[in-house]
Scaffold this motif. Sequence first.
Motif, PDB file in Angstrom:
ATOM      1  N   GLU A 101      -8.958  18.127   6.341  1.00 45.79           N
ATOM      2  CA  GLU A 101      -9.277  18.726   5.179  1.00 45.79           C
ATOM      3  C   GLU A 101      -7.921  18.391   4.378  1.00 45.79           C
ATOM      4  O   GLU A 101      -8.289  17.797   3.214  1.00 45.79           O
ATOM      5  CB  GLU A 101      -9.864  19.911   5.195  1.00 45.79           C
ATOM      6  N   CYS A 102      -7.090  19.137   4.470  1.00 48.01           N
ATOM      7  CA  CYS A 102      -6.239  19.237   4.198  1.00 48.01           C
ATOM      8  C   CYS A 102      -5.368  17.435   3.820  1.00 48.01           C
ATOM      9  O   CYS A 102      -5.015  17.622   2.571  1.00 48.01           O
ATOM     10  CB  CYS A 102      -5.270  19.560   4.548  1.00 48.01           C
ATOM     11  N   ALA A 103      -5.656  17.234   4.804  1.00 43.33           N
ATOM     12  CA  ALA A 103      -5.486  15.529   4.655  1.00 43.33           C
ATOM     13  C   ALA A 103      -5.820  14.271   3.488  1.00 43.33           C
ATOM     14  O   ALA A 103      -5.311  13.878   3.020  1.00 43.33           O
ATOM     15  CB  ALA A 103      -5.145  14.830   6.159  1.00 43.33           C
ATOM     16  N   LYS A 104      -7.678  14.938   4.162  1.00 44.27           N
ATOM     17  CA  LYS A 104      -8.327  14.384   2.674  1.00 44.27           C
ATOM     18  C   LYS A 104      -7.669  14.449   1.406  1.00 44.27           C
ATOM     19  O   LYS A 104      -8.047  13.936   0.463  1.00 44.27           O
ATOM     20  CB  LYS A 104      -9.716  14.455   3.081  1.00 44.27           C
ATOM     21  N   GLU A 105      -7.336  15.634   1.393  1.00 45.68           N
ATOM     22  CA  GLU A 105      -7.487  16.580  -0.919  1.00 45.68           C
ATOM     23  C   GLU A 105      -6.027  15.652  -1.036  1.00 45.68           C
ATOM     24  O   GLU A 105      -6.182  15.407  -1.723  1.00 45.68           O
ATOM     25  CB  GLU A 105      -6.625  17.880  -0.187  1.00 45.68           C
ATOM     26  N   GLN A 106      -4.736  15.781   0.506  1.00 47.92           N
ATOM     27  CA  GLN A 106      -3.409  15.036  -0.151  1.00 47.92           C
ATOM     28  C   GLN A 106      -3.703  13.799   0.015  1.00 47.92           C
ATOM     29  O   GLN A 106      -3.097  13.114  -0.385  1.00 47.92           O
ATOM     30  CB  GLN A 106      -2.265  15.681   0.520  1.00 47.92           C
ATOM     31  N   GLY A 107      -4.678  12.915  -0.490  1.00 47.90           N
ATOM     32  CA  GLY A 107      -4.875  11.174   0.064  1.00 47.90           C
ATOM     33  C   GLY A 107      -4.397  10.850   0.806  1.00 47.90           C
ATOM     34  O   GLY A 107      -3.425   9.720   0.842  1.00 47.90           O
ATOM     35  N   ALA A 108      -4.173  11.545   2.402  1.00 52.92           N
ATOM     36  CA  ALA A 108      -3.330  10.900   3.021  1.00 52.92           C
ATOM     37  C   ALA A 108      -3.936   9.988   4.854  1.00 52.92           C
ATOM     38  O   ALA A 108      -4.158  10.117   4.860  1.00 52.92           O
ATOM     39  CB  ALA A 108      -2.273  12.149   4.083  1.00 52.92           C
ATOM     40  N   MET A 156       1.290  -1.381  -0.118  1.00 47.23           N
ATOM     41  CA  MET A 156       0.002  -0.232   0.062  1.00 47.23           C
ATOM     42  C   MET A 156       1.031   1.578   0.917  1.00 47.23           C
ATOM     43  O   MET A 156       1.245   1.340   1.038  1.00 47.23           O
ATOM     44  CB  MET A 156      -0.753  -0.218   1.251  1.00 47.23           C
ATOM     45  N   ASP A 157       0.260   2.139  -0.907  1.00 41.63           N
ATOM     46  CA  ASP A 157       1.686   3.185  -1.054  1.00 41.63           C
ATOM     47  C   ASP A 157       0.743   4.458  -0.624  1.00 41.63           C
ATOM     48  O   ASP A 157       0.088   4.967  -0.893  1.00 41.63           O
ATOM     49  CB  ASP A 157       1.530   4.002  -2.301  1.00 41.63           C
ATOM     50  N   ILE A 158       1.544   4.668   1.179  1.00 39.10           N
ATOM     51  CA  ILE A 158       0.862   5.536   2.470  1.00 39.10           C
ATOM     52  C   ILE A 158       1.332   6.790   1.967  1.00 39.10           C
ATOM     53  O   ILE A 158       2.751   7.276   1.618  1.00 39.10           O
ATOM     54  CB  ILE A 158       1.343   4.829   3.622  1.00 39.10           C
ATOM     55  N   THR A 159       0.673   7.806   2.310  1.00 41.06           N
ATOM     56  CA  THR A 159       0.954   9.172   2.199  1.00 41.06           C
ATOM     57  C   THR A 159       0.863   9.283   3.108  1.00 41.06           C
ATOM     58  O   THR A 159      -0.014   9.552   4.028  1.00 41.06           O
ATOM     59  CB  THR A 159       0.052   9.804   0.692  1.00 41.06           C
ATOM     60  N   ALA A 160       2.595   9.895   3.699  1.00 41.96           N
ATOM     61  CA  ALA A 160       2.801  10.770   5.142  1.00 41.96           C
ATOM     62  C   ALA A 160       1.983  12.341   4.926  1.00 41.96           C
ATOM     63  O   ALA A 160       3.305  12.712   4.239  1.00 41.96           O
ATOM     64  CB  ALA A 160       3.362  10.697   5.748  1.00 41.96           C
ATOM     65  N   ILE A 161       1.980  13.135   5.720  1.00 44.02           N
ATOM     66  CA  ILE A 161       1.358  14.479   6.025  1.00 44.02           C
ATOM     67  C   ILE A 161       2.353  15.058   7.058  1.00 44.02           C
ATOM     68  O   ILE A 161       1.577  14.622   9.092  1.00 44.02           O
ATOM     69  CB  ILE A 161      -0.010  14.793   5.493  1.00 44.02           C
ATOM     70  N   TYR A 162       2.640  16.059   7.204  1.00 45.54           N
ATOM     71  CA  TYR A 162       3.546  16.350   8.360  1.00 45.54           C
ATOM     72  C   TYR A 162       3.401  17.793   8.322  1.00 45.54           C
ATOM     73  O   TYR A 162       3.839  18.885   7.666  1.00 45.54           O
ATOM     74  CB  TYR A 162       4.909  16.392   8.070  1.00 45.54           C
ATOM     75  N   ARG A 186       5.760   9.418  -0.306  1.00 44.75           N
ATOM     76  CA  ARG A 186       5.628  10.368  -0.401  1.00 44.75           C
ATOM     77  C   ARG A 186       5.124  11.250   0.766  1.00 44.75           C
ATOM     78  O   ARG A 186       4.061  10.714   1.887  1.00 44.75           O
ATOM     79  CB  ARG A 186       3.928  10.183  -1.454  1.00 44.75           C
ATOM     80  N   VAL A 187       5.649  12.179   1.169  1.00 43.30           N
ATOM     81  CA  VAL A 187       5.428  13.017   2.595  1.00 43.30           C
ATOM     82  C   VAL A 187       5.431  14.282   2.025  1.00 43.30           C
ATOM     83  O   VAL A 187       5.983  14.910   1.226  1.00 43.30           O
ATOM     84  CB  VAL A 187       7.102  12.556   3.367  1.00 43.30           C
ATOM     85  N   VAL A 188       4.270  14.337   2.751  1.00 39.76           N
ATOM     86  CA  VAL A 188       3.725  15.993   2.271  1.00 39.76           C
ATOM     87  C   VAL A 188       3.980  16.816   3.242  1.00 39.76           C
ATOM     88  O   VAL A 188       3.251  16.448   5.010  1.00 39.76           O
ATOM     89  CB  VAL A 188       2.336  16.266   1.630  1.00 39.76           C
ATOM     90  N   VAL A 189       5.394  17.785   2.809  1.00 33.85           N
ATOM     91  CA  VAL A 189       5.454  19.133   3.835  1.00 33.85           C
ATOM     92  C   VAL A 189       4.001  20.043   4.263  1.00 33.85           C
ATOM     93  O   VAL A 189       4.135  20.732   3.359  1.00 33.85           O
ATOM     94  CB  VAL A 189       6.642  19.746   4.684  1.00 33.85           C
ATOM     95  N   ALA A 190       3.353  19.997   4.823  1.00 35.03           N
ATOM     96  CA  ALA A 190       1.439  21.426   4.824  1.00 35.03           C
ATOM     97  C   ALA A 190       1.934  21.942   6.337  1.00 35.03           C
ATOM     98  O   ALA A 190       1.759  22.151   7.190  1.00 35.03           O
ATOM     99  CB  ALA A 190       0.343  20.541   5.187  1.00 35.03           C
ATOM    100  N   ILE A 191       2.264  23.037   5.373  1.00 36.53           N
ATOM    101  CA  ILE A 191       2.150  24.890   6.104  1.00 36.53           C
ATOM    102  C   ILE A 191       1.571  25.093   6.262  1.00 36.53           C
ATOM    103  O   ILE A 191       0.747  25.743   5.633  1.00 36.53           O
ATOM    104  CB  ILE A 191       3.921  25.281   5.925  1.00 36.53           C
ATOM    105  N   ALA A 192       0.529  25.568   7.694  1.00 34.42           N
ATOM    106  CA  ALA A 192      -0.072  25.960   8.418  1.00 34.42           C
ATOM    107  C   ALA A 192       0.232  27.690   8.061  1.00 34.42           C
ATOM    108  O   ALA A 192       0.615  27.937   9.011  1.00 34.42           O
ATOM    109  CB  ALA A 192      -0.976  25.523   9.770  1.00 34.42           C
ATOM    110  N   ALA A 193      -0.954  28.255   7.084  1.00 32.75           N
ATOM    111  CA  ALA A 193      -1.566  29.296   7.079  1.00 32.75           C
ATOM    112  C   ALA A 193      -0.972  30.414   8.445  1.00 32.75           C
ATOM    113  O   ALA A 193      -0.199  31.103   9.674  1.00 32.75           O
ATOM    114  CB  ALA A 193      -2.710  30.319   6.812  1.00 32.75           C
ATOM    115  N   ASN A 194      -2.016  29.630  10.236  1.00 29.57           N
ATOM    116  CA  ASN A 194      -2.111  29.809  11.622  1.00 29.57           C
ATOM    117  C   ASN A 194      -2.229  31.203  11.928  1.00 29.57           C
ATOM    118  O   ASN A 194      -0.981  32.128  12.453  1.00 29.57           O
ATOM    119  CB  ASN A 194      -0.246  29.231  11.952  1.00 29.57           C
ATOM    120  N   THR A 195      -2.379  32.347  11.033  1.00 29.51           N
ATOM    121  CA  THR A 195      -2.890  33.721  11.036  1.00 29.51           C
ATOM    122  C   THR A 195      -2.826  33.640  12.696  1.00 29.51           C
ATOM    123  O   THR A 195      -2.315  34.992  13.921  1.00 29.51           O
ATOM    124  CB  THR A 195      -4.108  34.163  10.236  1.00 29.51           C
ATOM    125  N   GLY A 196      -3.087  32.839  13.831  1.00 30.45           N
ATOM    126  CA  GLY A 196      -3.462  33.570  15.062  1.00 30.45           C
ATOM    127  C   GLY A 196      -2.960  33.682  15.732  1.00 30.45           C
ATOM    128  O   GLY A 196      -2.324  34.342  16.950  1.00 30.45           O
TER     129      GLY A 196
END
Length: 161
Positions: free
Chosen positions: A76-83, A1-7, A31-41
């Motif tokens: 949501e982002c993880a879902k979109e990325q198929g992680a 199984m090709d797993i995508t990991a989101i960091y 596949r590793v997706v480094v996901a950077i949050a806008a995190n304006t808070g």
Amino acid sequence: MDITAIYPGTFDPITSGHLDLIVRASKLYPRVVVAIAANTGKSPLFTLEERVKLAAEVTKAYGHVEVIGFEGLLAECAKEQGAQVILRGLRTVADFEYECQMASLNRYLASDLETLFLMPTEQHTFISSSMIREIARYKGDVSRFVPENVEKQLRAKFNQE
Ligand code: PNS
């Protein structure tokens, strides 16, 4: 199984500790997706675009690592990325409560997403982006804790102030 990991993270800025984790993850997942949050808070020092650019430069040697910016929910982002896996770093016991909360919330939001924790090497245990920003703000030497491009950008940022 090709797993995508989101960091996911704020990566303000990316540190050698983050990179250590990315390299570890890149050996485990195709596949590793480094996901950077806008995190304006959090009022980040670097804009989302700057944080994405720095992280992309730092990880460019790793072909199966991608860097993206995101707004809104991580689930949501993880879902979109198929992680299937969320990766987080655990440095010390101080991280644990916050990480537990976040993992539980993400499980509630997306029950098929697993959160996995990786430990950085000992020398990176005490690195945090916030401390690095503080040292750099007062013109201290952060070269041991961040990649060269990040050090340069920190210097540029605080010399402008
Ligand atoms: O590096 P950080 O600041 O500890 O990362 C925190 C981050 C960005 C992973 C977290 O705040 C996040 O997932 N933000 C997106 C909004 C979200 O999904 N919140 C619910 C889960 S806590």
